[in-house]
Design a protein around this motif. Structure first.
Motif, PDB file in Angstrom:
ATOM      1  N   ARG A  88      -3.987  -5.048   3.131  1.00  0.00           N
ATOM      2  CA  ARG A  88      -3.202  -5.332   1.938  1.00  0.00           C
ATOM      3  C   ARG A  88      -3.987  -4.876   0.707  1.00  0.00           C
ATOM      4  O   ARG A  88      -5.169  -5.148   0.584  1.00  0.00           O
ATOM      5  CB  ARG A  88      -2.909  -6.837   1.846  1.00  0.00           C
ATOM      6  CG  ARG A  88      -1.903  -7.183   0.775  1.00  0.00           C
ATOM      7  CD  ARG A  88      -1.529  -8.642   0.782  1.00  0.00           C
ATOM      8  NE  ARG A  88      -0.971  -8.998   2.097  1.00  0.00           N
ATOM      9  CZ  ARG A  88      -1.223 -10.136   2.704  1.00  0.00           C
ATOM     10  NH1 ARG A  88      -2.023 -11.030   2.175  1.00  0.00           N
ATOM     11  NH2 ARG A  88      -0.707 -10.406   3.883  1.00  0.00           N
ATOM     12  N   PRO A  89      -3.320  -4.181  -0.228  1.00  0.00           N
ATOM     13  CA  PRO A  89      -4.048  -3.728  -1.428  1.00  0.00           C
ATOM     14  C   PRO A  89      -4.542  -4.908  -2.251  1.00  0.00           C
ATOM     15  O   PRO A  89      -3.845  -5.906  -2.396  1.00  0.00           O
ATOM     16  CB  PRO A  89      -3.016  -2.909  -2.211  1.00  0.00           C
ATOM     17  CG  PRO A  89      -1.736  -3.020  -1.508  1.00  0.00           C
ATOM     18  CD  PRO A  89      -1.936  -3.769  -0.240  1.00  0.00           C
ATOM     19  N   GLN A  90      -5.737  -4.791  -2.732  1.00  0.00           N
ATOM     20  CA  GLN A  90      -6.347  -5.849  -3.538  1.00  0.00           C
ATOM     21  C   GLN A  90      -5.856  -5.711  -4.980  1.00  0.00           C
ATOM     22  O   GLN A  90      -5.854  -4.636  -5.546  1.00  0.00           O
ATOM     23  CB  GLN A  90      -7.872  -5.733  -3.515  1.00  0.00           C
ATOM     24  CG  GLN A  90      -8.453  -5.849  -2.113  1.00  0.00           C
ATOM     25  CD  GLN A  90      -8.246  -7.230  -1.540  1.00  0.00           C
ATOM     26  OE1 GLN A  90      -8.291  -8.219  -2.234  1.00  0.00           O
ATOM     27  NE2 GLN A  90      -8.015  -7.273  -0.232  1.00  0.00           N
ATOM     28  N   THR A  91      -5.458  -6.837  -5.561  1.00  0.00           N
ATOM     29  CA  THR A  91      -5.048  -6.833  -6.968  1.00  0.00           C
ATOM     30  C   THR A  91      -6.239  -7.218  -7.813  1.00  0.00           C
ATOM     31  O   THR A  91      -6.967  -8.167  -7.494  1.00  0.00           O
ATOM     32  CB  THR A  91      -3.889  -7.803  -7.202  1.00  0.00           C
ATOM     33  OG1 THR A  91      -4.284  -9.103  -6.763  1.00  0.00           O
ATOM     34  CG2 THR A  91      -2.651  -7.371  -6.457  1.00  0.00           C
ATOM     35  N   PRO A  92      -6.479  -6.477  -8.881  1.00  0.00           N
ATOM     36  CA  PRO A  92      -7.637  -6.820  -9.737  1.00  0.00           C
ATOM     37  C   PRO A  92      -7.422  -8.152 -10.425  1.00  0.00           C
ATOM     38  O   PRO A  92      -6.318  -8.492 -10.848  1.00  0.00           O
ATOM     39  CB  PRO A  92      -7.697  -5.667 -10.739  1.00  0.00           C
ATOM     40  CG  PRO A  92      -6.371  -5.005 -10.669  1.00  0.00           C
ATOM     41  CD  PRO A  92      -5.752  -5.338  -9.371  1.00  0.00           C
TER      42      PRO A  92
END
Length: 94
Positions: A88-92
């Motif tokens: 899953r893409p990491q959200t900043p």
């Protein structure tokens, strides 16, 4: 998992199994054959060279096959969920 296989093997060694691969067919009570049968049953391979004949042994074999299937299904579900979380893409964070 390994503990469950060994526990089932001890039960099979006490109850006894039938070795169909030998001529004449004989009853087996040794731990090595019981461990082999337990592993084959847990993984649901079912080679049919050793079989559970007594009703109690059949009940244990059914329970072990069900436990092995459920363990495998849960293991795969956890593995997929972990992989999905990893990909899953990491959200900043702000």
């Amino acid at each position: 998992m390994a503990t469950a296989i060994v526990i089932y093997a001890r039960l099979y060694a006490l109850i006894g199994l039938r070795d169909n691969a030998l001529t004449p067919v004989r009853s087996v009570h040794d731990f090595a054959s019981s461990l082999y049968f337990s592993n084959v049953t847990w993984t649901t391979l079912g080679y049919d060279d050793i079989t559970a004949v007594a009703p109690l042994a059949r009940l244990f074999a059914d329970a072990e096959a069900l436990n092995g299937s459920l363990f495998t299904a849960i293991f795969i579900a956890v593995l997929i969920a972990s992989f999905e979380k990893l990909m899953r893409p990491q959200t900043p964070t702000a």
